[in-house]
Motif scaffolding. Structure first.
Motif, PDB file in Angstrom:
ATOM      1  N   UNK A 187       9.714  -1.775  14.924  1.00  0.00           N
ATOM      2  CA  UNK A 187      10.212  -0.414  14.741  1.00  0.00           C
ATOM      3  C   UNK A 187      10.360  -0.095  13.258  1.00  0.00           C
ATOM      4  N   UNK A 188      10.951  -1.024  12.517  1.00  0.00           N
ATOM      5  CA  UNK A 188      11.134  -0.813  11.079  1.00  0.00           C
ATOM      6  C   UNK A 188       9.791  -0.708  10.368  1.00  0.00           C
ATOM      7  N   UNK A 189       8.848  -1.569  10.723  1.00  0.00           N
ATOM      8  CA  UNK A 189       7.525  -1.533  10.091  1.00  0.00           C
ATOM      9  C   UNK A 189       6.822  -0.208  10.364  1.00  0.00           C
ATOM     10  N   UNK A 190       6.918   0.281  11.595  1.00  0.00           N
ATOM     11  CA  UNK A 190       6.311   1.572  11.942  1.00  0.00           C
ATOM     12  C   UNK A 190       6.985   2.694  11.152  1.00  0.00           C
ATOM     13  N   UNK A 191       8.310   2.667  11.092  1.00  0.00           N
ATOM     14  CA  UNK A 191       9.031   3.696  10.341  1.00  0.00           C
ATOM     15  C   UNK A 191       8.605   3.707   8.881  1.00  0.00           C
ATOM     16  N   UNK A 192       8.597   2.540   8.251  1.00  0.00           N
ATOM     17  CA  UNK A 192       8.247   2.458   6.835  1.00  0.00           C
ATOM     18  C   UNK A 192       6.817   2.935   6.618  1.00  0.00           C
ATOM     19  N   UNK A 193       5.904   2.501   7.477  1.00  0.00           N
ATOM     20  CA  UNK A 193       4.513   2.951   7.357  1.00  0.00           C
ATOM     21  C   UNK A 193       4.371   4.457   7.493  1.00  0.00           C
ATOM     22  N   UNK A 194       5.061   5.020   8.481  1.00  0.00           N
ATOM     23  CA  UNK A 194       4.994   6.474   8.683  1.00  0.00           C
ATOM     24  C   UNK A 194       5.610   7.234   7.510  1.00  0.00           C
ATOM     25  N   UNK A 227       4.801  10.873   3.314  1.00  0.00           N
ATOM     26  CA  UNK A 227       5.237  11.360   2.012  1.00  0.00           C
ATOM     27  C   UNK A 227       4.138  11.301   0.965  1.00  0.00           C
ATOM     28  N   UNK A 228       3.251  10.326   1.064  1.00  0.00           N
ATOM     29  CA  UNK A 228       2.112  10.270   0.142  1.00  0.00           C
ATOM     30  C   UNK A 228       1.189  11.465   0.363  1.00  0.00           C
ATOM     31  N   UNK A 229       0.856  11.727   1.634  1.00  0.00           N
ATOM     32  CA  UNK A 229       0.013  12.891   1.941  1.00  0.00           C
ATOM     33  C   UNK A 229       0.668  14.193   1.492  1.00  0.00           C
ATOM     34  N   UNK A 230       1.949  14.338   1.765  1.00  0.00           N
ATOM     35  CA  UNK A 230       2.657  15.567   1.401  1.00  0.00           C
ATOM     36  C   UNK A 230       2.711  15.743  -0.111  1.00  0.00           C
ATOM     37  N   UNK A 231       2.994  14.679  -0.846  1.00  0.00           N
ATOM     38  CA  UNK A 231       3.074  14.775  -2.306  1.00  0.00           C
ATOM     39  C   UNK A 231       1.710  15.091  -2.913  1.00  0.00           C
ATOM     40  N   UNK A 232       0.674  14.627  -2.267  1.00  0.00           N
ATOM     41  CA  UNK A 232      -0.681  14.834  -2.780  1.00  0.00           C
ATOM     42  C   UNK A 232      -1.222  16.213  -2.396  1.00  0.00           C
ATOM     43  N   UNK A 280      12.269   9.174  -0.065  1.00  0.00           N
ATOM     44  CA  UNK A 280      11.514   8.433   0.954  1.00  0.00           C
ATOM     45  C   UNK A 280      11.550   6.940   0.659  1.00  0.00           C
ATOM     46  N   UNK A 281      11.363   6.577  -0.606  1.00  0.00           N
ATOM     47  CA  UNK A 281      11.381   5.164  -0.978  1.00  0.00           C
ATOM     48  C   UNK A 281      12.760   4.555  -0.731  1.00  0.00           C
TER      49      UNK A 281
END
Length: 123
Positions: A70-77, A82-87, A103-104
């Motif tokens: 669950x944590x890995x999925x959350x961090x990945x999402x 946030x990378x897509x949105x910032x870009x 986000x970080x």
């Protein structure tokens, strides 16, 4: 007590963003971001589907089932969204590119809470 509060807090972030901001459409900026990234033709439906997915993440967090996955999925999402949105849509973000900092920090909280604090102490 603290782990339970953190669990509820993390789930609340997903629930608020999924239900209020996306599924119910109370924050139009979220639909505008989806439209910018995925295209305007299906943005309303896709925004609601993303919201339902975020509600699902909140329920997963609360369930306690496979917490590391669950944590890995959350961090990945979180990092990918946030990378897509910032870009592609920095002008639509609440704090612009500074959203990446929040986000970080959220990812670090999830990581620490799940992978570090939850470890049993050595005997």
């Amino acid at each position: 007590m603290m782990p339970r509060l953190l669990t509820y807090g993390i789930a609340l972030v997903w629930l608020a963003n999924g239900l209020l901001c996306k599924a119910l459409g109370l924050v139009p900026r979220h639909a505008a971001i989806v439209a910018r990234i995925l295209g305007p033709a299906h943005a309303p439906v896709l925004t609601r589907l993303i919201g339902l997915g975020e509600i699902g993440i909140a329920l997963w967090v609360l369930s306690g089932w496979k917490p590391r996955w669950c944590a890995a999925v959350q961090i990945g999402l979180i990092l990918s969204m946030n990378t897509l949105e910032a870009w592609l849509a920095p002008d639509l973000l609440l704090w612009g590119r500074a959203n990446a900092l929040f986000a970080a920090l959220f990812c670090l909280l999830i990581y620490y809470f799940t992978f570090r604090a939850a470890r049993p102490s050595p005997r």
